[in-house]
Each structure stands twice: as C-alpha cells, then as structure tokens.
Design an enzyme around this catalytic site. Structure first.
Site, PDB file in Angstrom:
ATOM      1  N   ARG A  48       4.540 -13.615  -0.686  1.00 16.61           N
ATOM      2  CA  ARG A  48       3.688 -12.463  -0.357  1.00 16.61           C
ATOM      3  C   ARG A  48       3.409 -12.427   1.148  1.00 16.61           C
ATOM      4  O   ARG A  48       3.459 -11.382   1.779  1.00 16.61           O
ATOM      5  CB  ARG A  48       2.373 -12.539  -1.150  1.00 16.61           C
ATOM      6  N   ILE A  62      -6.583 -13.553   2.864  1.00 15.73           N
ATOM      7  CA  ILE A  62      -6.727 -13.589   1.409  1.00 15.73           C
ATOM      8  C   ILE A  62      -5.344 -13.807   0.775  1.00 15.73           C
ATOM      9  O   ILE A  62      -4.722 -12.868   0.278  1.00 15.73           O
ATOM     10  CB  ILE A  62      -7.390 -12.292   0.889  1.00 15.73           C
ATOM     11  N   PRO A  63      -4.847 -15.047   0.832  1.00 18.92           N
ATOM     12  CA  PRO A  63      -3.541 -15.320   0.230  1.00 18.92           C
ATOM     13  C   PRO A  63      -3.566 -15.114  -1.282  1.00 18.92           C
ATOM     14  O   PRO A  63      -4.512 -15.533  -1.953  1.00 18.92           O
ATOM     15  CB  PRO A  63      -3.272 -16.792   0.562  1.00 18.92           C
ATOM     16  N   HIS A  64      -2.529 -14.446  -1.776  1.00 19.69           N
ATOM     17  CA  HIS A  64      -2.391 -14.237  -3.214  1.00 19.69           C
ATOM     18  C   HIS A  64      -0.917 -14.037  -3.521  1.00 19.69           C
ATOM     19  O   HIS A  64      -0.116 -13.833  -2.612  1.00 19.69           O
ATOM     20  CB  HIS A  64      -3.227 -13.038  -3.677  1.00 19.69           C
ATOM     21  N   GLY A  65      -0.582 -14.091  -4.788  1.00 16.81           N
ATOM     22  CA  GLY A  65       0.815 -14.003  -5.187  1.00 16.81           C
ATOM     23  C   GLY A  65       1.355 -12.586  -5.165  1.00 16.81           C
ATOM     24  O   GLY A  65       0.602 -11.616  -5.070  1.00 16.81           O
TER      25      GLY A  65
END
Length: 144
Positions: A48, A62-65
């Site tokens: 991502r 805001i790291p997310h998949g």
C-alpha cells in the site's frame, strides 16, 4: 468474544526506527502479535505504501493494507507507534504511526475517528509527548 479495537497493549512508546519500512513493519507486527491480522498483512501494508503514501500530515502516517489484504484481517484493530525522533516518509517527518486493520467496512469508521483526533495539531503533540500508553488511549476514547 471480540477484542478492543485499541487497547493499551497495542501502543508502543519511544520507538526508534531507521526507515519507513521498519516503521511500517513494527506497526503491522503489533497487529499480528495481538491477533488482529495474519502475518501476510504486513506485506500488504508495505505494498500500500508503494502505491500511495500513508502520510496524512501533522506528523501522522496511517499504514494499512491494500484492498486485497482484507482476507488477512481476523478482527478490526489499531496499533499506535510513537516515534519521538521521527522517521522520514518520502521526506515528510512522521512521529505517530497508526496501523489499521478493518474487518468489512469497519475501517471507514475507524479512519474517521482517527481523523478527528489527528486533525488537531494539539492532539498529535499530546500523542508524541505522551509518557504512557494510557494517555494515548484516553485521547482516542474521548472521541467516542
């Protein structure tokens, strides 16, 4: 029994990381260790970041998949990593990383709560300067 989306155990203070990848891996590993996601979710978080930065401004990322990472989400959850010295995200300094794993569409509600807290520079400063995970947890609970 479903877990808390954000618990004191999901928050790490005074973390030092050498780069963006290590910061994202750290954020994702908390989600793995606490049973919110499968280990493969971390790679999807990194994927991502390659597609588009998760830096949001105000020293927050805001790291997310990716969209196809949803199958690796066991339960909705958050992790927070405080990096007082900062880490570069493509030249932008990040001091607060908030990892998100959302089951179904729950990530949208979670994101809006994070946005409310992190849109105020004063709140971000409180997170960066927090001396305990409980302080950070209280800040997010006040939004509910």
């Amino acid at each position: 029994m479903s877990k808390e989306i954000l618990a004191v155990e999901n928050i790490e203070l005074n973390v030092s990381v050498k780069d963006k990848e290590e910061a994202i891996r750290k954020t994702g590993q908390i989600l793995v260790d606490k049973g919110y996601v499968e280990p493969s979710y971390i790679e999807k978080m990194l994927e991502r970041e390659e597609l588009t930065t998760t830096y949001m401004g105000n020293f927050v990322a805001i790291p997310h998949g990716t969209e196809d990472a949803k199958k690796a989400v066991i339960e909705s959850g958050l992790s927070i990593v405080q990096v007082p010295e900062g880490v570069s995200f493509n030249g932008e300094i990040v001091k607060v990383l908030i990892g998100i794993a959302g089951k179904g569409d729950e990530h949208l509600e979670i994101l809006s709560q994070i946005a409310i807290v992190c849109s105020e520079e004063e709140n971000v400063n409180q997170i960066v300067e927090a001396k305990s995970a409980a302080e950070i947890l209280n800040l997010f609970n006040e939004v509910n």
